[in-house]
Motif scaffolding. Structure first.
Motif, PDB file in Angstrom:
ATOM      1  N   THR A  26       0.826  -1.207   0.000  1.00  0.00           N
ATOM      2  CA  THR A  26       0.000   0.000   0.000  1.00  0.00           C
ATOM      3  C   THR A  26       0.861   1.257   0.000  1.00  0.00           C
ATOM      4  O   THR A  26       0.575   2.228  -0.712  1.00  0.00           O
ATOM      5  CB  THR A  26      -0.935   0.003   1.219  1.00  0.00           C
ATOM      6  N   SER A  30       1.013   4.018  -3.229  1.00  0.00           N
ATOM      7  CA  SER A  30       0.307   5.258  -2.907  1.00  0.00           C
ATOM      8  C   SER A  30       0.660   6.374  -3.878  1.00  0.00           C
ATOM      9  O   SER A  30      -0.144   7.285  -4.103  1.00  0.00           O
ATOM     10  CB  SER A  30       0.611   5.689  -1.468  1.00  0.00           C
ATOM     11  N   VAL A  37      -4.336   2.533  -4.506  1.00  0.00           N
ATOM     12  CA  VAL A  37      -4.402   2.195  -3.080  1.00  0.00           C
ATOM     13  C   VAL A  37      -5.639   1.364  -2.796  1.00  0.00           C
ATOM     14  O   VAL A  37      -5.592   0.362  -2.067  1.00  0.00           O
ATOM     15  CB  VAL A  37      -4.393   3.477  -2.222  1.00  0.00           C
ATOM     16  N   VAL A  40      -5.140  -2.293  -4.056  1.00  0.00           N
ATOM     17  CA  VAL A  40      -4.306  -3.117  -3.177  1.00  0.00           C
ATOM     18  C   VAL A  40      -5.045  -3.435  -1.882  1.00  0.00           C
ATOM     19  O   VAL A  40      -4.937  -4.551  -1.346  1.00  0.00           O
ATOM     20  CB  VAL A  40      -2.964  -2.405  -2.883  1.00  0.00           C
ATOM     21  N   THR A  41      -5.814  -2.485  -1.365  1.00  0.00           N
ATOM     22  CA  THR A  41      -6.598  -2.733  -0.153  1.00  0.00           C
ATOM     23  C   THR A  41      -7.604  -3.855  -0.381  1.00  0.00           C
ATOM     24  O   THR A  41      -7.751  -4.763   0.443  1.00  0.00           O
ATOM     25  CB  THR A  41      -7.337  -1.449   0.277  1.00  0.00           C
ATOM     26  N   THR A  44      -5.669  -7.307  -0.807  1.00  0.00           N
ATOM     27  CA  THR A  44      -5.155  -7.869   0.435  1.00  0.00           C
ATOM     28  C   THR A  44      -6.286  -8.348   1.343  1.00  0.00           C
ATOM     29  O   THR A  44      -6.119  -9.315   2.092  1.00  0.00           O
ATOM     30  CB  THR A  44      -4.274  -6.846   1.173  1.00  0.00           C
TER      31      THR A  44
END
Length: 447
Positions: A26, A30, A37, A40-41, A44
């Motif tokens: 993250t 960024s 972002v 990726v959030t 994950t």
């Protein structure tokens, strides 16, 4: 103190393997914008759910290896575990790659974010076998009483991700997909090291009793029977966490953002509970003591006390550091106020939650994981509707009180399982000589 010595390396491992990789990815993406972002959030978060699937094989193998080390050959159970891992990995990886875009749309409707998330998924899901294999290798090491090797390999993986992320994301211009490639490549290199160390450990035979044997249904059933309650517990918590996020979201954007920040900060304390759980599971499975009521009390009561103490300690630290820690994540005063208040309220939740998570290791290793899962689900059955009702009347404070009520109820329901009656005449397990004098950390002998 043996429990603490086992738990400390697990704590470091969990922070690095479970928390840090996602944070590193993250951080590096960024610079690509908010969509990157968000991608990726989402990725994950989905990977965290995928971890819950393989926990049944990893934890089941840890318990069975611990029970058999020095008593029976380990080769059959280890080979069976690898076969199960292959089945689970294919069952997750293939649909994940094929359905990457529909899965991404479950989390967001933004087309740019969906595309970036799907690009991350195609690499991450293809790398699921590597992720699962590392989890299983760590599980075998832990069954052998070794928690330091998984810690070292987790640190190695994070170091590799830190180096590979900027190289692939920016150096080669791969963007979000580069973050996924960096994570999978780091895990693959780490798995190679872990496999080499594990083969060497089993070949040297430092009391491990590998012996001969092949894959069999009995071991497969034992692994799944032992590990499924732990996997169910993990997945239930993940799903309830998503539902709770929706309930908090009804309170506004600031409340939701503050909740997300508070959870990230709280994770550092919560990982200590899971470290105690794994350490208790390892120690109990390797102890070889009778599983009578007094033995159950002997093993579980100190673990519950450690968990309650860990919950209290985490609460004190989080309350002391709340404003400074929240300030690292946001400059918005409304969001910061919500996050700080969340951390201020968490002692009511963290103390019973610490005891609940820690004692789960003893129950899991003792074959009582189904009772643990039932108590967890009962707590959630109270927590979610209570969070909705109290949240409607008291705002976020009502939601935090509902979390505390659910954790306290689950721990209370488990009391008969972990406390048990005293032996006749007031005797406890301390009054009897155990069937084995081996320690959780020491090598096995006398095969």
């Amino acid at each position: 103190m043996r429990l603490i010595r086992l738990a400390l390396p697990v704590y470091v491992e969990l922070l690095t393997a479970v928390v840090a990789v996602g944070l590193i990815d993250t951080l590096w993406v960024s610079g690509l914008g908010s969509e990157a972002v968000a991608a990726v959030t989402i990725a994950t978060t989905a990977e965290n759910l995928a971890l819950g699937v393989i926990l049944c094989v990893g934890t089941g193998t840890t318990v069975l290896v611990g029970r058999r080390d020095g008593r029976a050959p380990l080769t059959p159970v280890i080979r069976t575990a690898w076969l199960l891992l292959g089945v689970f990995a294919l069952a997750v990886a293939v649909p994940g790659v094929l359905l990457r875009e529909p899965i991404a749309r479950l989390f967001t409707a933004d087309p740019v974010t969906v595309g970036l998330t799907a690009g991350y998924f195609v690499v991450a899901f293809a790398g699921i076998p590597v992720f699962y294999a590392q989890n299983l290798a760590d599980g075998v090491f832990k069954g052998l009483g070794d928690t330091r090797t998984p810690m070292r390999t987790a640190l190695l993986c994070n170091a590799l991700v830190i180096v590979l992320d900027p190289l692939l994301i920016y150096g080669l211009g791969l963007g979000v997909r580069g973050a996924a490639l960096a994570t999978v490549a780091a895990r693959l290199a780490t798995l190679a090291v872990s496999a080499l160390l594990l083969v060497r450990r089993l070949r040297t035979g430092t009391g491990t009793g590998t012996g001969r044997g092949s894959v069999n249904r009995a071991d497969a059933a034992a692994i799944l029977r032992t590990g499924l309650p732990m996997s169910g517990d993990f997945l239930a918590r993940a799903l309830v966490g998503m539902a709770l996020t929706g309930i908090v979201g009804r309170q506004g954007v600031a409340a939701l953002a503050g909740y997300g920040i508070g959870l990230k900060i709280m994770m550092a304390g919560v990982m200590s509970f899971y470290a105690l759980r794994q350490a208790a599971m390892i120690r109990t499975s390797r102890a070889g003591e009778a599983d009578g009521p007094s033995s159950r009390r002997e093993q579980a009561v100190p673990v519950v006390l450690y968990g309650l103490a860990a919950g209290l300690a985490a609460s004190l630290v989080l309350n002391a550091l709340a404003p400074a820690a929240v300030g690292l994540f946001t400059a918005d005063p409304a969001v910061a106020a919500e996050a700080v208040w969340f951390l201020r309220c968490m002692p009511l939740y963290l103390v019973p939650f610490g005891g609940l998570i820690a004692v789960g290791g003893v129950l899991q290793a003792g074959g009582r994981g189904a009772g643990l899962l039932a108590a967890t689900l009962a707590g959630f059955a109270v927590q979610l509707p209570l969070a909705f009702l109290l949240g409607s009347r008291m705002g976020t404070t009502g939601v935090w009180l509902a979390m505390a009520a659910g954790a306290a109820l689950s721990l209370g329901l488990l009391r008969p399982a972990w406390r048990g009656p005293r032996a006749p005449g007031g005797a406890t397990a301390r009054d009897r000589a155990p069937r084995s004098t081996r320690t959780a950390a020491g090598p096995r002998s006398g095969r």
